[in-house]
Design a protein around this motif. Structure first.
Motif, short mmCIF file in Angstrom:
data_model
loop_
_atom_site.label_atom_id
_atom_site.label_comp_id
_atom_site.label_asym_id
_atom_site.label_seq_id
_atom_site.Cartn_x
_atom_site.Cartn_y
_atom_site.Cartn_z
N VAL A 1 0.76 -1.06 0.08
CA VAL A 1 0.04 -0.12 0.12
C VAL A 1 0.95 1.30 -0.03
CG1 VAL A 1 -1.77 1.38 1.37
CG2 VAL A 1 -1.83 -1.08 1.43
N ARG A 2 0.61 2.09 -0.79
CA ARG A 2 1.37 3.39 -0.99
C ARG A 2 0.60 4.44 -0.33
NH1 ARG A 2 5.97 5.36 -2.96
NH2 ARG A 2 6.15 7.44 -3.28
N VAL A 3 0.98 4.94 0.91
CA VAL A 3 0.29 5.86 1.48
C VAL A 3 0.85 7.14 1.21
CG1 VAL A 3 0.01 6.76 3.90
CG2 VAL A 3 0.29 4.45 3.81
N CYS A 4 -0.28 7.85 0.52
CA CYS A 4 0.01 9.05 -0.15
C CYS A 4 0.03 10.33 0.74
CB CYS A 4 -0.81 9.37 -1.59
SG CYS A 4 -0.68 8.10 -2.66
N SER A 5 0.79 11.19 0.26
CA SER A 5 1.09 12.50 1.29
C SER A 5 -0.18 13.16 1.50
CB SER A 5 2.02 13.47 0.69
OG SER A 5 3.11 13.00 0.46
N ASP A 6 -0.17 13.62 2.84
CA ASP A 6 -1.64 14.50 3.01
C ASP A 6 -2.03 15.42 2.03
OD1 ASP A 6 -1.28 14.24 6.68
OD2 ASP A 6 -1.98 12.82 5.22
N GLY A 7 -3.05 15.78 1.86
CA GLY A 7 -3.38 17.17 0.89
C GLY A 7 -4.86 16.79 0.44
N GLU A 8 -5.30 17.83 -0.19
CA GLU A 8 -6.44 17.54 -1.01
C GLU A 8 -6.46 17.00 -2.42
OE1 GLU A 8 -8.99 18.05 0.49
OE2 GLU A 8 -8.45 19.27 2.26
N VAL A 9 -6.45 15.45 -2.36
CA VAL A 9 -6.25 14.81 -3.43
C VAL A 9 -7.42 15.12 -4.67
CG1 VAL A 9 -5.84 12.62 -4.56
CG2 VAL A 9 -5.07 13.18 -2.07
N SER A 10 -8.49 15.18 -4.25
CA SER A 10 -9.60 15.23 -5.27
C SER A 10 -9.37 16.78 -5.93
CB SER A 10 -11.04 15.27 -4.51
OG SER A 10 -11.33 14.03 -3.93
N ALA A 11 -9.06 17.67 -5.08
CA ALA A 11 -8.81 18.93 -5.53
C ALA A 11 -7.71 18.95 -6.44
CB ALA A 11 -8.66 20.11 -4.42
N ALA A 12 -6.53 18.13 -6.08
CA ALA A 12 -5.53 18.19 -7.13
C ALA A 12 -5.88 17.56 -8.60
CB ALA A 12 -4.62 17.26 -6.61
N GLY A 13 -6.78 16.79 -8.43
CA GLY A 13 -7.49 16.09 -9.88
C GLY A 13 -8.06 17.19 -10.50
N ALA A 14 -9.13 17.96 -9.79
CA ALA A 14 -9.63 19.01 -10.41
C ALA A 14 -8.65 19.98 -11.15
CB ALA A 14 -10.70 19.65 -9.34
N ALA A 15 -7.46 20.51 -10.32
CA ALA A 15 -6.60 21.39 -10.98
C ALA A 15 -6.05 20.72 -12.17
CB ALA A 15 -5.63 21.66 -9.74
N MET A 16 -5.73 19.44 -12.03
CA MET A 16 -5.22 18.91 -13.29
C MET A 16 -6.20 18.99 -14.56
SD MET A 16 -3.50 15.48 -11.61
CE MET A 16 -3.22 14.73 -13.06
N LEU A 17 -7.35 18.97 -14.39
CA LEU A 17 -8.36 19.19 -15.57
C LEU A 17 -8.21 20.80 -15.92
CD1 LEU A 17 -11.57 17.11 -14.23
CD2 LEU A 17 -10.10 16.62 -16.37
N ALA A 18 -8.35 21.69 -14.92
CA ALA A 18 -8.18 23.21 -15.35
C ALA A 18 -6.96 23.63 -16.08
CB ALA A 18 -8.26 23.97 -13.99
N ARG A 19 -5.77 22.77 -15.59
CA ARG A 19 -4.52 22.90 -16.39
C ARG A 19 -4.67 22.41 -17.66
NH1 ARG A 19 -1.39 26.76 -15.67
NH2 ARG A 19 -1.84 26.63 -13.44
N GLY A 20 -5.24 20.88 -17.71
CA GLY A 20 -5.13 20.66 -19.25
C GLY A 20 -6.04 21.53 -19.96
N TYR A 21 -6.96 22.26 -19.52
CA TYR A 21 -7.89 23.13 -20.31
C TYR A 21 -6.99 24.27 -20.88
CZ TYR A 21 -10.80 26.89 -21.62
OH TYR A 21 -11.35 28.18 -22.45
N LEU A 22 -6.30 24.72 -20.01
CA LEU A 22 -5.30 25.91 -20.30
C LEU A 22 -4.38 25.61 -21.32
CD1 LEU A 22 -4.85 27.67 -16.81
CD2 LEU A 22 -6.44 28.58 -18.70
N GLU A 23 -3.70 24.19 -21.05
CA GLU A 23 -2.77 23.82 -22.11
C GLU A 23 -3.55 23.62 -23.32
OE1 GLU A 23 0.62 23.53 -21.70
OE2 GLU A 23 0.59 24.09 -19.44
#
Length: 534
Positions: A424-446
């Motif tokens: 099991v890879r225990v991923c660092s604390d943080g807002e993971v769902s928000a990170a996914g949304a940010a990736m979609l926004a960044r993909g749109y800008l790109e």
């Protein structure tokens, strides 16, 4: 504006809070803020929220995060992710006709029994269960018919926030499909399912592919948010799929595991599949799918145990007395097994009448044994989910990437790894769902300046930061023997659960004082993080 180096605002409107996280071009968090959301329980098993609070909490969280920026003019886009299956009915002026009904609401068990056919499952990808909105919409048709008759709009959390932000009643397939009204193979609303639920097509939001703009944030709203001008609102997806995108679970053999209030495990699928072994959702990328297994009570049960047996108000388990005492016990809690169906059974049984059970009590057992058996019961349930998922898809899950409040418990991570026999890879604390949304926004800008079909998809994180926990093989034989017993519990108790539900209904009808007790702990999570469905 290809290669735009500006900032993006990711909003995660979950069950318990609306969070705004601002990311730079490298994916780093430069500012964030959150505002709580309040949950109401007007009756046992009912769960509702004021949809206007979705907006006020989102507005205030975004405004606070933007205010922390040295230069708000660098914000180039906003993208949403959110709790799934929850929905709101609005009048012609956009006011809620009643409180929003949430994903964990359990009022529609009669509608599930009457309408939850294999045909509905095949079309929607959703096994009959408490979570899809279709059954609660059918409940409204039966119990509050004026609400659906008079509603001008019926939609998910993203549709509501899109309307408040841009004036457009729109959402994405990856958000809309969890209402259970979607033909997943066509990726469009299903007339057959709409008729079953009593919903009209004209009430539903327009569909925009994830990663494409829902509309421009209006000038008035931009000013409320502290933005100097209008920016696009990029179509997001449900919080589970968004977390999977951020964790790189869009590649074969990788699963995301969110261990919070609920336990949700998801894998990517390039083709449409439907089976009781999972529920099927629209994927993070157009034309793909996400297969998820679900247990509606994971950290919920651990929290219940702490509150009811001596540790009320403990924030998280790390360092708590029960965590430490349970860690000192041998695996298997000296023969105590817990079936963690406090909020019904989901994958693979989908039984709304199922309830929790603890089997094997003897005089040596303490509350620490109970606590450990709860953590292990969730681990056994995950193993059951994984085995059924792999059996149906024929595709092994080699890697589990874990987030959520439960990931902060070293004992629970160890239990999950040892019982499933997987690293099991225990991923660092943080807002993971928000990170996914940010990736979609960044993909749109790109992708600006290209046709939508030519725009590059959001790039997943190949190896998210965190640490690996490998299984301790010395416990394998003990856990294998206990698992062979665990997997027999529900099949043997299924009839007991049905009889108990009937008996409980009779006792409730008996008058004051005969109502069965229900947990006092609000759905919460270990460490303050939740696995949202939802």
């Amino acid at each position: 504006m290809t290669g735009d180096a500006g900032l993006v605002v990711a909003v995660d409107c979950s069950t318990t809070a609306s969070k705004a996280v601002i990311h730079d071009a490298a994916g780093g968090v430069v500012a964030q803020s959150a505002r709580p959301l309040h949950l109401s329980q007007p009756r046992a098993s009912w769960h509702e929220q004021d949809a206007e609070e979705w907006w006020s909490a989102t507005r205030d969280a975004v405004a606070a995060a933007v205010a922390a920026l040295p230069d708000p003019a660098l914000v180039r886009a906003v993208c949403l992710t959110h709790q799934r299956e929850s929905f709101v009915c609005l009048d012609a002026a956009g006011r809620p006709l009643r409180p929003a009904i949430l994903w964990l609401d359990g009022r529609a068990h009669e509608e599930i029994a009457a309408l939850g056919t294999s045909r509905v499952h095949e079309l929607s990808g959703k096994p009959p269960d408490t979570t899809p909105a279709i059954y609660k919409l059918a409940w409204l048709s039966r119990h509050e018919p004026a609400v659906l008759r008079d509603a001008d709009r019926v939609g998910d959390v993203q549709a509501y926030l899109s309307w408040r932000l841009t004036g457009h009643w729109a959402t994405s397939p990856g958000s809309a499909d969890t209402l259970g009204l979607f033909d997943l193979q066509r990726l469009d609303w299903s007339p057959e399912l709409l008729e079953l639920a009593g919903v009209r097509l004209d009430q539903l939001p327009a569909l925009v592919p994830a990663g494409q703009p829902l509309g421009m944030i209006t000038a008035d709203v931009a000013a409320e948010l502290g933005l100097p001008g209008r920016v696009p609102l990029v179509a997001g997806i449900g919080d589970g799929q968004a977390a999977g995108l951020a964790l790189g679970a869009t590649e074969a053999g990788v699963a995301y595991l969110n261990l919070g209030t609920s336990m949700v495990l998801g894998v990517h699928s390039a083709e449409y599949r439907w089976d009781p072994a999972f529920r099927t959702l629209a994927g993070a990328q157009p034309g793909t799918y996400t297969l998820e297994t679900v247990l509606n009570a994971a950290a919920y049960v651990a929290t219940w145990c702490r509150e009811q047996f001596g540790e009320p108000g403990v924030d998280g388990v790390v360092g708590s007395g029960l965590e430490a005492a349970a860690a000192d016990l041998p695996c298997g809690a000296e023969g105590l097994l817990t079936l963690p169906y406090w909020n019904a059974a989901q994958t693979p049984y989908w039984d709304p009448l199922a309830r929790g059970a603890v089997v094997g009590w003897h005089g040596r057992h303490t509350r620490a044994h109970l606590y450990r058996s709860i953590l292990e019961g969730v681990g056994f349930e995950l193993r059951l989910h994984l085995e059924r998922l792999e059996e149906v898809t024929g595709e092994p899950v080699a890697t589990i990437r874990m987030v959520g409040g439960g990931a902060r418990s070293p004992l629970w991570v160890r239990v999950v790894s040892d019982i499933t026999g997987r690293t099991v890879r225990v991923c660092s604390d943080g807002e993971v769902s928000a990170a996914g949304a940010a990736m979609l926004a960044r993909g749109y800008l790109e992708g600006q300046g290209r046709a939508p079909d030519d725009a590059p998809p959001a790039e997943p994180i190949a190896e998210p930061p965190g640490h690996d926990v490998a299984p301790d093989r010395s416990s394998a034989a003990a856990y294998d023997a206990l698992y062979s017993v665990y997997r027999t519990l529900y099949p043997q108790l299924k009839g007991v659960f049905a009889n108990l539900a009937q008996a409980a209904a009779v006792s409730v009808e008996g008058g004051p004082g005969s109502s069965p007790a229900r947990p006092t702990g609000a759905p919460g999570s270990i460490g303050g993080s939740s696995a949202r469905r939802g």
